[in-house]
Design a protein around this motif. Structure first.
Motif, PDB file in Angstrom:
ATOM      1  N   SER A  17      -8.235  -9.698 -18.292  1.00 37.52           N
ATOM      2  CA  SER A  17      -8.026  -8.579 -17.092  1.00 37.52           C
ATOM      3  C   SER A  17      -8.509  -9.171 -15.907  1.00 37.52           C
ATOM      4  O   SER A  17      -9.370  -9.979 -15.937  1.00 37.52           O
ATOM      5  N   LEU A  18      -7.965  -8.736 -14.780  1.00 35.96           N
ATOM      6  CA  LEU A  18      -8.227  -9.064 -13.357  1.00 35.96           C
ATOM      7  C   LEU A  18      -8.000  -7.629 -12.716  1.00 35.96           C
ATOM      8  O   LEU A  18      -7.170  -6.678 -12.987  1.00 35.96           O
ATOM      9  N   LYS A  19      -8.737  -7.501 -11.515  1.00 36.15           N
ATOM     10  CA  LYS A  19      -8.566  -6.193 -10.804  1.00 36.15           C
ATOM     11  C   LYS A  19      -8.365  -6.794  -9.334  1.00 36.15           C
ATOM     12  O   LYS A  19      -8.989  -7.306  -8.831  1.00 36.15           O
ATOM     13  N   LEU A  20      -7.322  -6.358  -8.693  1.00 37.67           N
ATOM     14  CA  LEU A  20      -7.018  -6.775  -7.577  1.00 37.67           C
ATOM     15  C   LEU A  20      -7.431  -5.609  -6.621  1.00 37.67           C
ATOM     16  O   LEU A  20      -7.174  -4.419  -7.061  1.00 37.67           O
ATOM     17  N   SER A  21      -7.587  -5.841  -5.284  1.00 38.98           N
ATOM     18  CA  SER A  21      -8.000  -4.963  -4.372  1.00 38.98           C
ATOM     19  C   SER A  21      -7.178  -5.106  -3.103  1.00 38.98           C
ATOM     20  O   SER A  21      -6.721  -6.408  -2.927  1.00 38.98           O
ATOM     21  N   CYS A  22      -6.809  -4.280  -2.292  1.00 39.27           N
ATOM     22  CA  CYS A  22      -6.100  -4.328  -1.029  1.00 39.27           C
ATOM     23  C   CYS A  22      -6.689  -3.388   0.011  1.00 39.27           C
ATOM     24  O   CYS A  22      -6.644  -2.124  -0.353  1.00 39.27           O
ATOM     25  N   ALA A  23      -7.028  -3.761   1.100  1.00 38.34           N
ATOM     26  CA  ALA A  23      -7.603  -3.304   2.131  1.00 38.34           C
ATOM     27  C   ALA A  23      -6.971  -3.192   3.408  1.00 38.34           C
ATOM     28  O   ALA A  23      -6.618  -4.478   3.809  1.00 38.34           O
ATOM     29  N   PRO A  24      -6.638  -2.292   4.270  1.00 38.78           N
ATOM     30  CA  PRO A  24      -6.178  -2.747   5.718  1.00 38.78           C
ATOM     31  C   PRO A  24      -7.286  -3.600   6.508  1.00 38.78           C
ATOM     32  O   PRO A  24      -8.497  -3.308   6.367  1.00 38.78           O
ATOM     33  N   SER A  25      -6.943  -4.489   7.240  1.00 39.14           N
ATOM     34  CA  SER A  25      -7.699  -5.303   8.126  1.00 39.14           C
ATOM     35  C   SER A  25      -8.321  -4.398   9.315  1.00 39.14           C
ATOM     36  O   SER A  25      -9.276  -4.632  10.016  1.00 39.14           O
ATOM     37  N   GLU A  26      -7.446  -3.401   9.622  1.00 41.35           N
ATOM     38  CA  GLU A  26      -8.084  -2.281  10.719  1.00 41.35           C
ATOM     39  C   GLU A  26      -8.294  -0.922   9.936  1.00 41.35           C
ATOM     40  O   GLU A  26      -7.291  -0.311   9.363  1.00 41.35           O
ATOM     41  N   GLN A  27      -9.398  -0.757   9.615  1.00 39.75           N
ATOM     42  CA  GLN A  27      -9.489   0.480   9.045  1.00 39.75           C
ATOM     43  C   GLN A  27      -9.314   1.932   9.640  1.00 39.75           C
ATOM     44  O   GLN A  27      -9.181   2.935   8.825  1.00 39.75           O
ATOM     45  N   SER A  28      -8.937   1.909  10.964  1.00 36.16           N
ATOM     46  CA  SER A  28      -8.517   2.959  11.447  1.00 36.16           C
ATOM     47  C   SER A  28      -7.218   3.373  10.778  1.00 36.16           C
ATOM     48  O   SER A  28      -6.532   4.564  11.088  1.00 36.16           O
ATOM     49  N   PHE A  29      -6.287   2.341  10.346  1.00 39.22           N
ATOM     50  CA  PHE A  29      -4.828   2.727   9.921  1.00 39.22           C
ATOM     51  C   PHE A  29      -5.262   3.653   8.495  1.00 39.22           C
ATOM     52  O   PHE A  29      -6.060   3.086   7.609  1.00 39.22           O
ATOM     53  N   ARG A  30      -4.214   4.635   8.386  1.00 37.14           N
ATOM     54  CA  ARG A  30      -4.241   5.487   7.152  1.00 37.14           C
ATOM     55  C   ARG A  30      -2.976   5.277   6.779  1.00 37.14           C
ATOM     56  O   ARG A  30      -2.023   5.702   7.234  1.00 37.14           O
ATOM     57  N   TYR A  31      -2.742   4.759   5.399  1.00 40.41           N
ATOM     58  CA  TYR A  31      -1.456   4.670   4.881  1.00 40.41           C
ATOM     59  C   TYR A  31      -1.421   5.748   3.789  1.00 40.41           C
ATOM     60  O   TYR A  31      -2.029   5.685   3.063  1.00 40.41           O
ATOM     61  N   ASP A  32      -0.098   6.507   3.815  1.00 41.42           N
ATOM     62  CA  ASP A  32       0.242   7.365   2.732  1.00 41.42           C
ATOM     63  C   ASP A  32       0.507   6.628   1.409  1.00 41.42           C
ATOM     64  O   ASP A  32      -0.132   6.882   0.324  1.00 41.42           O
ATOM     65  N   THR A  33       1.430   5.853   1.492  1.00 39.30           N
ATOM     66  CA  THR A  33       1.879   4.974   0.227  1.00 39.30           C
ATOM     67  C   THR A  33       1.624   3.700   0.298  1.00 39.30           C
ATOM     68  O   THR A  33       1.740   2.926   1.248  1.00 39.30           O
ATOM     69  N   MET A  34       1.129   3.195  -0.805  1.00 33.77           N
ATOM     70  CA  MET A  34       0.410   1.794  -0.900  1.00 33.77           C
ATOM     71  C   MET A  34       1.058   1.170  -2.392  1.00 33.77           C
ATOM     72  O   MET A  34       0.953   2.127  -3.345  1.00 33.77           O
ATOM     73  N   GLY A  35       1.330  -0.108  -2.506  1.00 28.76           N
ATOM     74  CA  GLY A  35       2.165  -0.143  -3.623  1.00 28.76           C
ATOM     75  C   GLY A  35       1.754  -1.901  -3.839  1.00 28.76           C
ATOM     76  O   GLY A  35       1.150  -2.475  -2.907  1.00 28.76           O
ATOM     77  N   TRP A  36       2.076  -2.243  -4.993  1.00 27.20           N
ATOM     78  CA  TRP A  36       2.174  -3.693  -5.403  1.00 27.20           C
ATOM     79  C   TRP A  36       3.197  -4.173  -5.619  1.00 27.20           C
ATOM     80  O   TRP A  36       4.174  -3.526  -6.408  1.00 27.20           O
ATOM     81  N   PHE A  37       3.566  -5.446  -5.257  1.00 30.20           N
ATOM     82  CA  PHE A  37       4.822  -6.352  -5.648  1.00 30.20           C
ATOM     83  C   PHE A  37       4.144  -7.740  -6.304  1.00 30.20           C
ATOM     84  O   PHE A  37       2.914  -8.001  -5.964  1.00 30.20           O
ATOM     85  N   ARG A  38       5.126  -8.283  -6.805  1.00 32.15           N
ATOM     86  CA  ARG A  38       4.721  -9.784  -7.381  1.00 32.15           C
ATOM     87  C   ARG A  38       5.859 -10.591  -7.175  1.00 32.15           C
ATOM     88  O   ARG A  38       7.223 -10.156  -7.315  1.00 32.15           O
ATOM     89  N   GLN A  39       5.716 -11.942  -7.076  1.00 34.48           N
ATOM     90  CA  GLN A  39       6.746 -12.889  -7.083  1.00 34.48           C
ATOM     91  C   GLN A  39       6.322 -13.999  -7.739  1.00 34.48           C
ATOM     92  O   GLN A  39       5.476 -14.714  -7.473  1.00 34.48           O
ATOM     93  N   ALA A  40       7.018 -14.305  -8.892  1.00 37.68           N
ATOM     94  CA  ALA A  40       6.627 -15.735  -9.751  1.00 37.68           C
ATOM     95  C   ALA A  40       7.708 -16.605  -8.933  1.00 37.68           C
ATOM     96  O   ALA A  40       8.462 -16.555  -8.388  1.00 37.68           O
ATOM     97  N   PRO A  41       7.160 -17.826  -9.366  1.00 41.03           N
ATOM     98  CA  PRO A  41       8.007 -18.948  -8.835  1.00 41.03           C
ATOM     99  C   PRO A  41       9.420 -19.027  -9.509  1.00 41.03           C
ATOM    100  O   PRO A  41       9.819 -18.818 -10.500  1.00 41.03           O
ATOM    101  N   GLY A  42      10.326 -18.983  -8.230  1.00 42.07           N
ATOM    102  CA  GLY A  42      11.642 -19.276  -8.659  1.00 42.07           C
ATOM    103  C   GLY A  42      12.481 -17.940  -8.671  1.00 42.07           C
ATOM    104  O   GLY A  42      13.491 -17.892  -9.283  1.00 42.07           O
ATOM    105  N   LYS A  43      11.551 -16.935  -8.619  1.00 46.87           N
ATOM    106  CA  LYS A  43      12.048 -15.425  -9.058  1.00 46.87           C
ATOM    107  C   LYS A  43      12.043 -14.661  -7.688  1.00 46.87           C
ATOM    108  O   LYS A  43      11.307 -14.979  -6.852  1.00 46.87           O
ATOM    109  N   GLU A  44      12.641 -13.427  -7.718  1.00 51.54           N
ATOM    110  CA  GLU A  44      12.651 -12.230  -6.769  1.00 51.54           C
ATOM    111  C   GLU A  44      11.523 -11.842  -6.594  1.00 51.54           C
ATOM    112  O   GLU A  44      10.790 -11.522  -7.818  1.00 51.54           O
ATOM    113  N   ARG A  45      10.894 -11.192  -5.342  1.00 55.69           N
ATOM    114  CA  ARG A  45       9.683 -10.271  -5.497  1.00 55.69           C
ATOM    115  C   ARG A  45      10.326  -8.961  -6.402  1.00 55.69           C
ATOM    116  O   ARG A  45      11.354  -8.667  -6.222  1.00 55.69           O
ATOM    117  N   GLU A  46       9.075  -8.444  -7.118  1.00 56.32           N
ATOM    118  CA  GLU A  46       9.639  -7.388  -7.693  1.00 56.32           C
ATOM    119  C   GLU A  46       8.450  -6.278  -7.833  1.00 56.32           C
ATOM    120  O   GLU A  46       7.271  -6.684  -7.380  1.00 56.32           O
TER     121      GLU A  46
END
Length: 126
Positions: A17-46
């Motif tokens: 298992s792994l747990k990824l985290s993501c935070a804005p570099s500017e904490q003043s930003f407020r995002y409604d929608t946040m998501g995760w994508f991935r891209q394997a070598p030689g493949k499109e981002r999904e």
């Protein structure tokens, strides 16, 4: 300045298992929608998963039973808990966000996300 910063990637054995985290570099930003994508070598981002501050959590069907997306609105941070990892999960994982709410039918469309991180590498190998 990169608007989003991911962390938590690394090398893990199959089944681990792994747990990824993501935070804005500017904490003043407020995002409604946040998501995760991935891209394997030689493949499109999904698309992997998305959560909205305004409500709703969505997953790519193939990871739904193993991955959990969550967010801490107080910290303006989104997480991706990845369990039972497989070698085919090896990829660069990217966090993406949009200040405004994305409609349900568009949460999997990377073109709808305005802000991106630089990615964090996840390698699943024995």
């Amino acid at each position: 300045q990169v608007p989003l910063v991911e962390s938590g990637g690394g090398v893990v054995q199959p089944g681990g298992s792994l747990k990824l985290s993501c935070a804005p570099s500017e904490q003043s930003f407020r995002y409604d929608t946040m998501g995760w994508f991935r891209q394997a070598p030689g493949k499109e981002r999904e698309w992997i998963a998305t959560t909205r501050r305004s409500g709703g959590t969505y997953y790519k069907e193939s990871v739904k039973a193993r991955f959990i997306i969550s967010r801490d609105n107080a910290k303006n941070t989104v997480y991706l808990q990845m369990n039972s990892l497989k070698p085919e999960d090896t990829a660069a994982y990217y966090c993406a966000a949009n200040i405004n709410r994305l409609i349900t039918s568009s949460v999997g469309d990377e073109r709808m996300y305005r802000y991106w991180g630089q990615g964090t590498q996840v390698t699943v190998s024995s």
